[in-house]
Write an enzyme that holds these catalytic residues in place. Structure first.
Site, PDB file in Angstrom:
ATOM      1  N   GLN A  49      50.869  34.524  40.727  1.00  0.00           N
ATOM      2  CA  GLN A  49      50.309  35.374  41.777  1.00  0.00           C
ATOM      3  C   GLN A  49      49.661  34.602  42.926  1.00  0.00           C
ATOM      4  O   GLN A  49      49.845  34.938  44.094  1.00  0.00           O
ATOM      5  CB  GLN A  49      49.288  36.317  41.143  1.00  0.00           C
ATOM      6  CG  GLN A  49      48.921  37.472  42.011  1.00  0.00           C
ATOM      7  CD  GLN A  49      48.036  38.474  41.294  1.00  0.00           C
ATOM      8  OE1 GLN A  49      47.272  39.147  41.924  1.00  0.00           O
ATOM      9  NE2 GLN A  49      48.135  38.581  39.995  1.00  0.00           N
TER      10      GLN A  49
ATOM     11  N   SER B  92      41.384  34.994  47.744  1.00  0.00           N
ATOM     12  CA  SER B  92      41.026  35.186  46.338  1.00  0.00           C
ATOM     13  C   SER B  92      41.538  34.032  45.475  1.00  0.00           C
ATOM     14  O   SER B  92      40.823  33.509  44.621  1.00  0.00           O
ATOM     15  CB  SER B  92      41.616  36.510  45.842  1.00  0.00           C
ATOM     16  OG  SER B  92      41.229  36.728  44.509  1.00  0.00           O
TER      17      SER B  92
ATOM     18  N   SER C 151      37.462  39.505  40.868  1.00  0.00           N
ATOM     19  CA  SER C 151      38.729  40.128  40.499  1.00  0.00           C
ATOM     20  C   SER C 151      39.806  39.582  41.421  1.00  0.00           C
ATOM     21  O   SER C 151      39.621  39.534  42.646  1.00  0.00           O
ATOM     22  CB  SER C 151      38.629  41.650  40.631  1.00  0.00           C
ATOM     23  OG  SER C 151      39.806  42.241  40.110  1.00  0.00           O
ATOM     24  N   GLU C 152      40.927  39.174  40.842  1.00  0.00           N
ATOM     25  CA  GLU C 152      41.953  38.448  41.603  1.00  0.00           C
ATOM     26  C   GLU C 152      42.467  39.230  42.814  1.00  0.00           C
ATOM     27  O   GLU C 152      42.945  38.645  43.781  1.00  0.00           O
ATOM     28  CB  GLU C 152      43.130  38.090  40.691  1.00  0.00           C
ATOM     29  CG  GLU C 152      43.867  39.319  40.151  1.00  0.00           C
ATOM     30  CD  GLU C 152      44.876  38.962  39.063  1.00  0.00           C
ATOM     31  OE1 GLU C 152      44.841  37.847  38.538  1.00  0.00           O
ATOM     32  OE2 GLU C 152      45.705  39.845  38.742  1.00  0.00           O
ATOM     33  N   ASN C 153      42.356  40.563  42.753  1.00  0.00           N
ATOM     34  CA  ASN C 153      42.860  41.368  43.864  1.00  0.00           C
ATOM     35  C   ASN C 153      41.840  41.536  44.982  1.00  0.00           C
ATOM     36  O   ASN C 153      41.931  42.476  45.768  1.00  0.00           O
ATOM     37  CB  ASN C 153      43.335  42.733  43.365  1.00  0.00           C
ATOM     38  CG  ASN C 153      42.272  43.486  42.605  1.00  0.00           C
ATOM     39  OD1 ASN C 153      41.549  42.906  41.810  1.00  0.00           O
ATOM     40  ND2 ASN C 153      42.153  44.770  42.847  1.00  0.00           N
TER      41      ASN C 153
END
Lengths: 218, 229
Positions: B101, A96, A54-56
């Protein structure tokens, strides 16, 4: 897989998502985009160990926990509660995205507005530009993962083709997509364009071509 | 050496108009909510905010700062969710720099690491690369991205000690460790003070931290509000 997901996705969507899940190899590190791709996690058969990223900042992301087992500090990219699987690791955002951009993620599954026959992907904003543009991690994932598979309906609700010669939507990344999974089949992006890997039950090449803007090679 | 301060007012002392402020968090998790709300009360104007999201509720967090007219510009990857931001943006009253991001994270990391710029394939050939220098490395087109630094970073941690060493919980780490590195003044909201943290598990060494204030986390409440909106 739970009945709620079956109902939520409808039969076609379940079948295409299951088809994609079946093609994920044991031992892969996989990032799932928000929306339909997240359902892939529920369809990995026992016997294969797949690590979801998960990117977070999570590797080893597990399913939605029961209400009384929710850890408020653990959310996925869609900001929904998740759990951890054995072997999980936690890290910050730069690490990440180093995993993503650095080519360490074996597979990323994304949704799409359009995929072109040269692998161009459009999945972040509409041609007119959303009133409020937002990109999140889509561009990083599209360029960074070792493989990019797009999971989407074959056409728009109005019947317009989404597998196209050239994207009309703003690009997320050029030449990024390796495969497209739709309710009609699985299609590889090759130097010649789209090539059929699998056709869904009862679907012919002519059926696919009729719903596709770009040539489909059998 | 003791970086602990007594309260939120002491933690935020000295933040002035025009400050560039990094705010940690990914959604509600890891967001230094008490520091942000205290900043809204303090009321410095013409702020530039660097954060992943633009928040969701007008009563708290980044949208509160915006609603009070304190924010000139936001640099973020995903501004959807806050009607406050949407209304200000469509009215042309706030500037948006939209950044992928991973590029946002790396620009911040580079800012803290003393690297002025870097090249990435992310966004090359897209609308978000317009106006940026492009070079080809190993046959791949890359965009030059400049580092981000800030006057102030507002950071949330699970535990802190008096030296400013930090550990995080769950996915609350997100942007916090890299923002702590990239600001002139790093202010931490920690859920707990620890007498001494195990050096083996410290994620952010205290060298990156200036002030720490203890605040009970409201993450459960914030998540509920986020869910409801």
């Amino acid at each position: 897989m739970s009945e709620t997901i079956e109902k939520a996705l409808g039969d076609d969507r379940v079948a295409m998502t299951r088809r994609l899940a079946g093609d994920i190899a044991d031992g892969w590190y996989v990032n799932l985009g928000v929306g339909m791709p997240t359902k892939v996690a529920d369809m990995i058969d026992d016997g294969r160990e797949v690590m979801f990223h998960s990117e977070n900042g999570i590797l080893g992301m597990g399913p939605t926990p029961a209400e009384d087992e929710i850890d408020p500090w653990l959310v996925n990219a869609g900001k929904k509660a998740v759990s951890l699987t054995p072997g999980a690791a936690l890290f910050h955002h730069a690490d990440s995205f180093a995993m993503i951009r650095g080519g360490h993620i074996d597979l990323c599954v994304l949704g799409g507005y359009e995929v072109a026959e040269n692998g161009d992907l459009a999945n972040w904003t509409t041609p007119s530009g959303d009133i409020l543009p937002a990109v999140g991690g889509a561009m990083d994932l599209a360029v960074g993962a070792k493989r990019v598979w797009v999971l989407m309906q074959h056409t728009t609700r109005d019947g317009a083709a989404k597998l196209v010669r050239r994207c009309t939507y703003p690009l997320t990344a050029p030449a990024a997509v390796d495969r497209v999974y739709t309710e009609l089949g699985t299609f590889a992006v090759t130097e010649e364009g789209f090539r059929v890997l699998t056709l869904a039950d009862g679907v012919s090449l002519a059926d696919v071509q009729a719903r596709t803007d770009a040539p489909i090679h059998g | 050496m003791d970086k602990r301060v007594a309260d939120l007012a002491a933690a935020l002392e000295g933040i002035s108009d025009g400050a560039v402020v990094m705010i940690g968090g990914f959604g509600a998790v890891g967001q230094p909510d008490a520091l942000v709300d205290a900043l809204a009360e303090l009321g410095p104007r013409e702020l530039t905010i660097i954060a992943n999201n633009a928040g969701w509720s007008a009563e708290t967090g980044i949208p509160r700062l915006m609603d009070l007219g304190l924010v000139r510009k936001i640099i973020c990857s995903f501004p959807k969710g806050s009607t406050v931001f949407k209304d200000l943006f469509t009215a042309g009253k706030i500037e948006l720099e939209l950044v992928p991001q991973g590029t946002l994270a790396e620009r911040i990391r580079c800012g803290g690491a003393g690297i002025p710029a870097f090249y990435t394939a992310t966004a090359a050939g897209t609308r978000l690369a317009e106006g940026k220098e492009v070079r080809t490395f190993r046959g791949r087109e890359c965009v030059m991205e400049e580092a981000l630094t800030a006057d102030v970073a507002l950071v949330e941690a699970w535990q802190a000690d008096r030296w400013g060493n930090l550990v995080f919980r769950g996915s609350g780490r997100n942007f916090n460790p890299i923002m702590a590195m990239a600001a002139e003044l790093t202010i931490v909201q920690a859920h707990q003070f620890a007498n001494e943290l195990d050096p083996n598990v410290i994620v952010t060494p205290g060298i990156f931290v200036n002030r720490v204030v203890q605040v009970d986390s409201r993450v459960e409440k914030l998540l509920a509000a986020q869910k409801a909106s």
